[in-house]
Design a protein around this motif. Structure first.
Motif, PDB file in Angstrom:
ATOM      1  N   CYS A 129       1.223  -1.330  -0.281  1.00 16.49           N
ATOM      2  CA  CYS A 129       0.234  -0.164  -0.165  1.00 16.49           C
ATOM      3  C   CYS A 129       0.849   1.308  -0.214  1.00 16.49           C
ATOM      4  CB  CYS A 129      -1.338  -0.072   1.620  1.00 16.49           C
ATOM      5  SG  CYS A 129      -2.567  -1.088   1.188  1.00 16.49           S
ATOM      6  N   GLU A 130       2.016   1.281  -0.208  1.00 17.80           N
ATOM      7  CA  GLU A 130       2.696   2.373  -0.396  1.00 17.80           C
ATOM      8  C   GLU A 130       2.515   3.103  -1.563  1.00 17.80           C
ATOM      9  OE1 GLU A 130       4.893  -0.115  -2.853  1.00 17.80           O
ATOM     10  OE2 GLU A 130       4.013  -0.596  -0.887  1.00 17.80           O
ATOM     11  N   GLU A 131       2.453   2.633  -2.364  1.00 14.55           N
ATOM     12  CA  GLU A 131       1.729   3.594  -3.815  1.00 14.55           C
ATOM     13  C   GLU A 131       0.007   4.118  -3.166  1.00 14.55           C
ATOM     14  OE1 GLU A 131       0.419  -1.100  -5.117  1.00 14.55           O
ATOM     15  OE2 GLU A 131       1.490  -0.268  -3.561  1.00 14.55           O
ATOM     16  N   THR A 132      -0.315   3.314  -2.797  1.00 12.75           N
ATOM     17  CA  THR A 132      -1.710   4.326  -2.277  1.00 12.75           C
ATOM     18  C   THR A 132      -1.993   4.597  -1.616  1.00 12.75           C
ATOM     19  OG1 THR A 132      -2.727   1.538  -2.883  1.00 12.75           O
ATOM     20  CG2 THR A 132      -4.110   3.243  -1.253  1.00 12.75           C
ATOM     21  N   ASP A 133      -0.795   4.834  -0.508  1.00 13.85           N
ATOM     22  CA  ASP A 133      -0.850   5.862  -0.118  1.00 13.85           C
ATOM     23  C   ASP A 133      -0.256   7.593  -0.360  1.00 13.85           C
ATOM     24  OD1 ASP A 133      -0.130   7.339   3.074  1.00 13.85           O
ATOM     25  OD2 ASP A 133       1.349   6.981   2.296  1.00 13.85           O
ATOM     26  N   TYR A 134       0.465   6.867  -1.600  1.00  8.84           N
ATOM     27  CA  TYR A 134       1.330   8.671  -2.058  1.00  8.84           C
ATOM     28  C   TYR A 134       0.702   9.072  -3.040  1.00  8.84           C
ATOM     29  CZ  TYR A 134       4.403   9.673  -5.574  1.00  8.84           C
ATOM     30  OH  TYR A 134       4.971  10.214  -7.002  1.00  8.84           O
ATOM     31  N   LEU A 135      -0.359   8.138  -3.505  1.00  8.95           N
ATOM     32  CA  LEU A 135      -1.562   8.109  -4.213  1.00  8.95           C
ATOM     33  C   LEU A 135      -3.201   9.299  -3.719  1.00  8.95           C
ATOM     34  CD1 LEU A 135      -2.660   6.271  -7.279  1.00  8.95           C
ATOM     35  CD2 LEU A 135      -1.535   8.731  -7.277  1.00  8.95           C
ATOM     36  N   LEU A 136      -3.211   8.819  -2.501  1.00 10.18           N
ATOM     37  CA  LEU A 136      -4.038   9.153  -1.242  1.00 10.18           C
ATOM     38  C   LEU A 136      -3.345  10.782  -0.996  1.00 10.18           C
ATOM     39  CD1 LEU A 136      -5.684   6.483   0.337  1.00 10.18           C
ATOM     40  CD2 LEU A 136      -6.517   8.336  -1.735  1.00 10.18           C
ATOM     41  N   LYS A 137      -1.888  10.805  -0.707  1.00 15.40           N
ATOM     42  CA  LYS A 137      -0.930  11.618  -0.513  1.00 15.40           C
ATOM     43  C   LYS A 137      -1.490  12.927  -1.362  1.00 15.40           C
ATOM     44  CE  LYS A 137       2.532   9.962   1.474  1.00 15.40           C
ATOM     45  NZ  LYS A 137       3.687   9.861   1.823  1.00 15.40           N
ATOM     46  N   ILE A 138      -0.803  12.947  -2.409  1.00 12.67           N
ATOM     47  CA  ILE A 138      -1.703  13.857  -3.866  1.00 12.67           C
ATOM     48  C   ILE A 138      -2.646  14.376  -4.022  1.00 12.67           C
ATOM     49  CG2 ILE A 138      -1.101  13.793  -6.009  1.00 12.67           C
ATOM     50  CD1 ILE A 138       1.695  11.827  -5.933  1.00 12.67           C
ATOM     51  N   LEU A 139      -3.867  13.680  -3.903  1.00 13.98           N
ATOM     52  CA  LEU A 139      -4.945  13.634  -4.531  1.00 13.98           C
ATOM     53  C   LEU A 139      -5.411  14.597  -2.963  1.00 13.98           C
ATOM     54  CD1 LEU A 139      -6.363  10.180  -5.371  1.00 13.98           C
ATOM     55  CD2 LEU A 139      -6.322  12.264  -6.398  1.00 13.98           C
ATOM     56  N   LYS A 140      -5.125  13.555  -1.451  1.00 10.63           N
ATOM     57  CA  LYS A 140      -5.450  15.479  -0.372  1.00 10.63           C
ATOM     58  C   LYS A 140      -5.233  16.616  -0.060  1.00 10.63           C
ATOM     59  CE  LYS A 140      -5.961  14.949   4.019  1.00 10.63           C
ATOM     60  NZ  LYS A 140      -5.739  14.228   5.858  1.00 10.63           N
ATOM     61  N   GLU A 141      -3.392  16.371  -1.063  1.00 12.18           N
ATOM     62  CA  GLU A 141      -2.514  17.435  -0.251  1.00 12.18           C
ATOM     63  C   GLU A 141      -2.302  18.693  -2.401  1.00 12.18           C
ATOM     64  OE1 GLU A 141       1.454  16.611   1.807  1.00 12.18           O
ATOM     65  OE2 GLU A 141       0.082  15.007   2.801  1.00 12.18           O
ATOM     66  N   LYS A 142      -2.801  18.153  -2.626  1.00 13.97           N
ATOM     67  CA  LYS A 142      -2.418  18.476  -4.276  1.00 13.97           C
ATOM     68  C   LYS A 142      -3.493  18.962  -4.540  1.00 13.97           C
ATOM     69  CE  LYS A 142       1.781  18.663  -3.262  1.00 13.97           C
ATOM     70  NZ  LYS A 142       2.426  20.259  -2.930  1.00 13.97           N
ATOM     71  N   HIS A 143      -4.366  18.086  -4.688  1.00 21.20           N
ATOM     72  CA  HIS A 143      -5.750  18.614  -5.319  1.00 21.20           C
ATOM     73  C   HIS A 143      -5.677  18.243  -6.511  1.00 21.20           C
ATOM     74  CE1 HIS A 143      -7.815  19.736  -1.635  1.00 21.20           C
ATOM     75  NE2 HIS A 143      -6.871  21.281  -2.064  1.00 21.20           N
ATOM     76  N   ALA A 144      -4.725  16.407  -7.283  1.00 19.62           N
ATOM     77  CA  ALA A 144      -4.263  16.663  -8.467  1.00 19.62           C
ATOM     78  C   ALA A 144      -5.553  15.952  -9.374  1.00 19.62           C
ATOM     79  CB  ALA A 144      -3.251  15.624  -8.673  1.00 19.62           C
ATOM     80  N   LYS A 145      -4.822  16.340 -10.375  1.00 21.37           N
ATOM     81  CA  LYS A 145      -6.225  15.656 -11.729  1.00 21.37           C
ATOM     82  C   LYS A 145      -5.642  14.353 -12.289  1.00 21.37           C
ATOM     83  CE  LYS A 145      -6.940  17.960 -15.133  1.00 21.37           C
ATOM     84  NZ  LYS A 145      -8.013  19.120 -16.063  1.00 21.37           N
ATOM     85  N   ILE A 146      -5.466  13.454 -11.606  1.00 24.39           N
ATOM     86  CA  ILE A 146      -5.337  12.090 -12.272  1.00 24.39           C
ATOM     87  C   ILE A 146      -6.339  10.934 -12.654  1.00 24.39           C
ATOM     88  CG2 ILE A 146      -3.587   9.751 -11.157  1.00 24.39           C
ATOM     89  CD1 ILE A 146      -3.108  11.542  -9.155  1.00 24.39           C
ATOM     90  N   LYS A 147      -5.642  11.003 -13.657  1.00 27.38           N
ATOM     91  CA  LYS A 147      -7.062  10.608 -14.527  1.00 27.38           C
ATOM     92  C   LYS A 147      -6.995   8.766 -15.354  1.00 27.38           C
ATOM     93  CE  LYS A 147      -7.910  10.479 -18.993  1.00 27.38           C
ATOM     94  NZ  LYS A 147      -8.049  10.882 -20.771  1.00 27.38           N
TER      95      LYS A 147
END
Length: 273
Positions: free
Chosen positions: A173-191
């Protein structure tokens, strides 16, 4: 500055890594570099890497730990976007070009795609089958580490207490945590684009040791606690493998029942930790 940095953490694999590098040589899109983070204690990769002088390769040595290795790669990357191929996956020749076009044409902060085995069957997780944005609730069916192509953020790295090689029991889950941090902190638009894929060998369920199943499940439970998933999501997380365990018992498949039991146990303890 390159567009992509492909950060490859590797240990105990030579021929699969060479297969990956051949697929990178054959990419139609060339604006990328390769950062090999070598966790082998010897120099077994040296005779392999000299064959690939057409690639822009940085060869780093690292102590064991998947997240540590990837963070070292991020530290040494100067590219706009980072990618985390497994050392046993490989690409179609136009994959990076297709990812580049989707990112630039749609002003995206990242792309995720699916994993397929050598027969082009979906593998590893039951990916959803429609294009959409990556979200907190859907991320579990939208990405694995080697299917992530995302903007590089210097202030967001992998949690080194998660992932294979960590000193904790949370080996996933290191990659899930990584993505969730990006979504939460950067409000990133990832498709999420299910039409795109990365090849990866399909593991057999019976070959996965129980300690690994338990460690994966602990990490999944921890993520549901850390990112404050709803009670409904947490209950569903437990009921699904519990139902699988009961079914396997009823049809007299104790090996697979044990797999589901360790999933239930790990997820529950992870959520309560």
């Amino acid at each position: 500055m390159r567009f992509f940095s492909l950060i490859i953490a590797t240990i105990n694999r030579v021929e699969p890594l060479e297969h990956l590098l051949i697929s990178l040589i054959n990419q139609s899109f060339k604006d990328f570099d390769v950062i090999i983070v070598d966790q082998n204690l010897d120099n077994r990769l040296d005779p392999v890497l000299v064959k690939f002088n057409l690639l822009n390769i940085t060869h780093l040595k690292s102590e064991k730990g998947l997240s540590k290795a990837r963070n070292l790669g991020i530290l040494n990357s100067k590219s706009n976007f980072v990618v985390y191929p497994d050392d046993d996956c490989w690409y179609e020749p136009d994959l990076l070009l297709q990812i580049y076009k989707q990112i630039t044409e749609n002003n995206l902060d990242g792309i995720t795609c699916v994993a397929r085995d050598e027969n082009k069957n979906l593998t590893l997780i039951p990916f959803i089958n429609y294009e959409c944005f990556v979200t907190k609730n859907k991320v579990w069916l939208q990405a694995i580490s080697f299917t992530i192509f995302v903007k590089r953020y210097d202030d967001i790295i992998f949690d080194e207490d998660l992932g294979l090689g960590t000193n904790t029991k949370y080996i996933a889950c290191e990659e899930t945590d990584y993505l969730l941090k990006i979504l939460k902190e950067k409000h990133a638009k990832i498709k999420f684009s299910p039409s795109l894929f990365v090849y990866h060998p399909k593991p057999l369920l019976e070959e996965v040791p129980t300690w690994k199943i338990y460690g994966y499940s602990l990490a999944i439970g921890l993520m549901h606690k850390r990112y404050e998933y709803s009670i409904y999501k947490k209950v569903k997380l437990i009921l699904r493998p519990f139902s699988g365990m009961i079914l396997m018992c009823l049809i007299f498949k104790p090996g697979k029942a044990k797999f589901y039991w360790y999933s239930v146990k790990g997820r529950l303890i992870g959520m309560l930790s």
